[in-house]
Design an enzyme around this catalytic site. Sequence first.
Site, mmCIF file in Angstrom:
data_model
loop_
_atom_site.group_PDB
_atom_site.id
_atom_site.type_symbol
_atom_site.label_atom_id
_atom_site.label_comp_id
_atom_site.label_asym_id
_atom_site.label_seq_id
_atom_site.Cartn_x
_atom_site.Cartn_y
_atom_site.Cartn_z
ATOM 1 N N SER A 87 0.998 -1.102 -0.155
ATOM 2 C CA SER A 87 0.011 0.020 0.033
ATOM 3 C C SER A 87 0.666 1.367 -0.093
ATOM 4 C CB SER A 87 -1.078 -0.236 1.268
ATOM 5 O OG SER A 87 -0.336 0.225 2.343
ATOM 6 N N LYS A 140 17.776 -11.547 5.874
ATOM 7 C CA LYS A 140 18.719 -10.719 5.157
ATOM 8 C C LYS A 140 18.699 -11.432 3.874
ATOM 9 C CE LYS A 140 22.407 -13.288 6.817
ATOM 10 N NZ LYS A 140 23.973 -13.251 7.342
ATOM 11 N N HIS A 148 8.907 3.334 8.623
ATOM 12 C CA HIS A 148 8.784 2.526 9.777
ATOM 13 C C HIS A 148 7.803 3.026 10.562
ATOM 14 C CE1 HIS A 148 9.983 -0.244 12.861
ATOM 15 N NE2 HIS A 148 9.745 0.463 13.716
HETATM 16 C C1 GAR Z 1 4.005 -0.623 6.778
HETATM 17 O O1 GAR Z 1 3.397 -0.218 7.868
HETATM 18 C C2 GAR Z 1 5.353 -0.455 7.036
HETATM 19 O O2 GAR Z 1 5.855 0.716 7.865
HETATM 20 C C3 GAR Z 1 6.019 -1.473 7.902
HETATM 21 O O3 GAR Z 1 5.099 -2.716 7.050
HETATM 22 C C4 GAR Z 1 4.215 -2.125 6.382
HETATM 23 C C5 GAR Z 1 4.188 -2.598 4.979
HETATM 24 O O4 GAR Z 1 2.784 -1.965 4.401
HETATM 25 N N1 GAR Z 1 7.358 -2.014 7.516
HETATM 26 C C6 GAR Z 1 8.179 -2.255 8.549
HETATM 27 O O5 GAR Z 1 7.569 -2.834 9.710
HETATM 28 C C7 GAR Z 1 9.581 -2.379 8.495
HETATM 29 N N2 GAR Z 1 10.265 -2.668 9.543
HETATM 30 P P1 GAR Z 1 2.608 -2.029 2.949
HETATM 31 O O6 GAR Z 1 2.992 -3.277 2.300
HETATM 32 O O7 GAR Z 1 0.976 -2.126 2.710
HETATM 33 O O8 GAR Z 1 3.161 -0.776 2.359
#
Ligand code: GAR
Length: 206
Positions: A16, A68, A114
């Site tokens: 998203s 990783k 984040h």
């Molecule tokens: C988001 O909330 C992002 O901040 C988080 O994963 C989600 C991805 O959502 N990222 C982390 O936690 C990285 N450490 P999306 O795939 O719908 O963009």
Amino acid sequence: MTTPLRIGVLGSGNGSNCEAIMEACDRGVIPGAVTVVLSDHADAFILERARHRGIPAAFIGQSQFKTKLEPELEQHLVRLLQEAQVGLVALAGYMRVVKRPLLHAFAGRIINVHPSLLPSFPGLKSWEQALNHGVKVTGVTVHFVNEGVDTGPIILQEAVPILPGDTAESLHQRIHAVEHRLFPEAIRLFAANRLRISGRRVDVTS
Ligand code: GAR
């Protein structure tokens, strides 16, 4: 007139945030375009979102690790980004720690979103960590990526209050809504060459 920024997006899941970036490019809010989307999961929806818009999208290949990539695979990822001639790498829900090949090839040009107010709650499921800890305010951080886990210089932050009755899902939903605004805004500033890193600080020039 600055050259349009070519953005490579890495993501592991729904995508998203990638959608929000692609939309901001389409609307001209970001003076640039997403030129490649890459994922460490073959069936990640983020790849579908890119293909739907005619943007090249690819699975980077199978890794034997969870958190990783092996150096060869990360080097392959770097090549794909270089072939797409990207000037910025945006980590949009990319769930692996970035290592030397990528950090070295794109020094100062990797940005992550984040879902907490760093340095609180780095790592995974930060909205759940915040809820479980009982804090009243959490939020969103957009930061440059360094060799640590969620430790790079902070570009933008915005608070999200935790409301009575919040569940992990309701909180993450409100965090997402802020991410979809803040991440494109940070990329817009980067594209306009308005971010200056000095040590741990990032100054936004006018
Ligand atoms: C988001 O909330 C992002 O901040 C988080 O994963 C989600 C991805 O959502 N990222 C982390 O936690 C990285 N450490 P999306 O795939 O719908 O963009």
